[in-house]
Structures are given as C-alpha cells and as structure tokens.
Design a protein around this motif. Structure first.
Motif: not given
Length: 293
Positions: A116-129, A87-96
């Motif tokens: 993700a910014f270059a060199g970033l070890l972990l995305g914000s979605t993973a941390v938030h979830l 499914s495609v769901v409207a919204g930001e990834a961490f909220e969905v």
C-alpha cells in the motif's frame, strides 16, 4: 476446502489483524479456518537494482511459510479449538483470493497490505475482492466496539436482501443487537418527485415520503426478524447524507454490513459508491455482501 472461513495474509500488521478477525468468525461458525498467502510479484517491495523476481525462489517460499506459521499461531491464540489449514498459492493476491472465495462461507482481508502507498486508506486487494468475491467479504479496519451492535446499512434494494440475511445471522452468532439504519435524502425524494435536480427537488408531501421510507425499513427488518426472532433490533430512520451518516454510526458498532450495490446502482456496477465509502472510512470492520448474480 468448502464451508471454511478464508483469510489472506501478507505479513503486514493489517493482515494479522485480519487473521484475528477471521479466527473469531470461524469459531462462531464452528468451521475451519484456511490461511492463504499469495506468492505474486512483490514489485512494490523490491529495491532498485534487485534481482528479478523468480516464482520458484525457495527463499521467497520459505518467507511465505514463515508468515503463515505466525498467522496460524496467532489464530490459535484467538480461537484455540478451530481447525486450521494454510497454503502458499502462486498468483496475485486479488486473483488467488477471488478463486478461494468460491468455496468459502466468508473471506477476510486487511484494509491495507505491504504494497500500500503511504496514506492509502484501502488496499486494492480489499476493493477487488469486495467487488468480485463469491462470498461475503469482511475487511478488518478501525476498532470494533466490543459491546456495540451490528450495523446494517438498509437500502431497500433486492440485491441488498443478502446483506440483511447476513447481518441478522451475524448478530445472532455474536449475541449482539442489530441497528438497521436507513438513510434517505433528496435522492430518495427524486424517486418520488420524478425528473429534476435532486439537490433542489421540492418535496410536495414530506410526511408521505417519510412514511414510505419507514415502510421500506419496516419491511426490510421484518424479513430478517422472522428468521432470527432472538435478535434485538433498533430501526433507525434518518434524513441525512447517506455516507456521512453511516460512517458516523459505525463509531459505536462492532461490525458494519452493507450490500455491494444500492437502489441507485448502475446496471453492471459491482461495487456502489456507498459501499466503497464504507470500505474506506468506517471506524470498525465492515462486510460487503453481494446479492445473487
């Protein structure tokens, strides 16, 4: 859909790695896989002067369905017999994904996405979830040792009991051994010695302290072993710095399991420093399991 494994995809290589991992987990549990793409504002991917984002843009929706189709094809290659919905769901990834996690047995995400910014070890979605998800959250990262154990980070906290249960169940599903690793150091000593600088605390009776930590480890393992007697367990007690010891041990593991907070967690803190360090630095996939609210 209830009792499904969900996986978030965004078209990144990390996202497709998460699909592989999620498909295997769904196959092990004999449950369906739900592939989700969050159609949020892709600000990090828009060039300067680009047309303003329109959530009703048919082109974006078509692109999202293309990503889902590739993800479904990949999931079928990994686990041909599983049921799959997308499914495609409207919204930001961490909220969905947080909302989707409320009716899932497991949520799987990649360690980094397209934004993700270059060199970033972990995305914000993973941390938030990991901090807010309503089910265990597995992050696809590193390279799993195929014949390695499931590594359980034992902290002895009440909140960590959910992680113990998950780790034993996961080891049973994978038919893998389990290493229950409990690391203690001067922070542990402080709990026994009373107030003072934990870095300079003097242990009055180191043997007694070690015995207490061994007892904590034994009790933790016993609770899981009673439910899953078929799982071979290695109890490993190490006096060291917690984060480096766990990260190093992950090199030989196929999965690391940790609670969201340990004994030293602050009240109200959703994700402890050890859990965050593991999310960023372990050498194989890692699952964060939150205790009961």
């Amino acid at each position: 859909m209830s009792d499904a494994v969900i996986v978030g995809v965004d078209g990144s290589a990390s996202g497709f790695d998460a699909v592989d991992l999620a498909a295997r987990e769904a196959h092990l549990r004999e449950v369906p896989l739900r592939i989700v793409h969050a159609l949020g504002r892709p600000s990090a991917r828009l060039p300067t002067g680009a047309t303003p984002w329109d959530p009703g843009d048919r082109g974006l929706e078509a692109m999202a369905h293309g990503v889902l189709a590739r993800a479904e094809e990949r999931a079928h290659e990994v686990a041909p017999g599983i049921g799959i919905t997308r499914s495609v769901v409207a919204g930001e990834a961490f909220e969905v994904l947080e909302i989707e996690s409320r009716s899932a047995v497991l949520a799987v995400v990649g360690d980094r996405g397209l934004s993700a910014f270059a060199g970033l070890l972990l995305g914000s979605t993973a941390v938030h979830l990991a901090a807010h998800g309503r089910c265990p959250v597995m992050v696809a990262r590193g390279r799993a040792a195929p014949t390695g154990p499931v590594l359980l980070a034992v902290d002895g906290s009440l909140a960590g009991q959910a992680a113990v249960e998950f780790a034993f169940a996961e080891a049973a599903l994978r038919k893998a051994p389990l290493v229950a690793l409990h690391v203690w150091n001067t922070w542990s000593e402080r709990a026994y010695e009373g107030p003072g600088d934990p870095l300079t605390a003097v242990v009055v009776d180191a043997a007694h302290l070690r015995e207490a930590e061994q007892h904590l480890l034994d009790e933790t393992v016993a609770s899981g072993q009673e439910v899953f007697p078929q799982v071979a367990v290695e109890r490993r007690l190490v006096r060291s710095r917690i984060r480096p010891a766990l990260i190093d041990a992950s090199r030989q593991a196929q999965l690391v399991v940790t609670g969201a907070r340990g004994r030293g967690g602050f009240t109200g803190l959703l994700l402890g420093s050890v859990s965050q360090a593991l999310l960023h630095h372990v050498h194989c996939p890692v699952t964060v399991v939150r205790g009961k609210e």
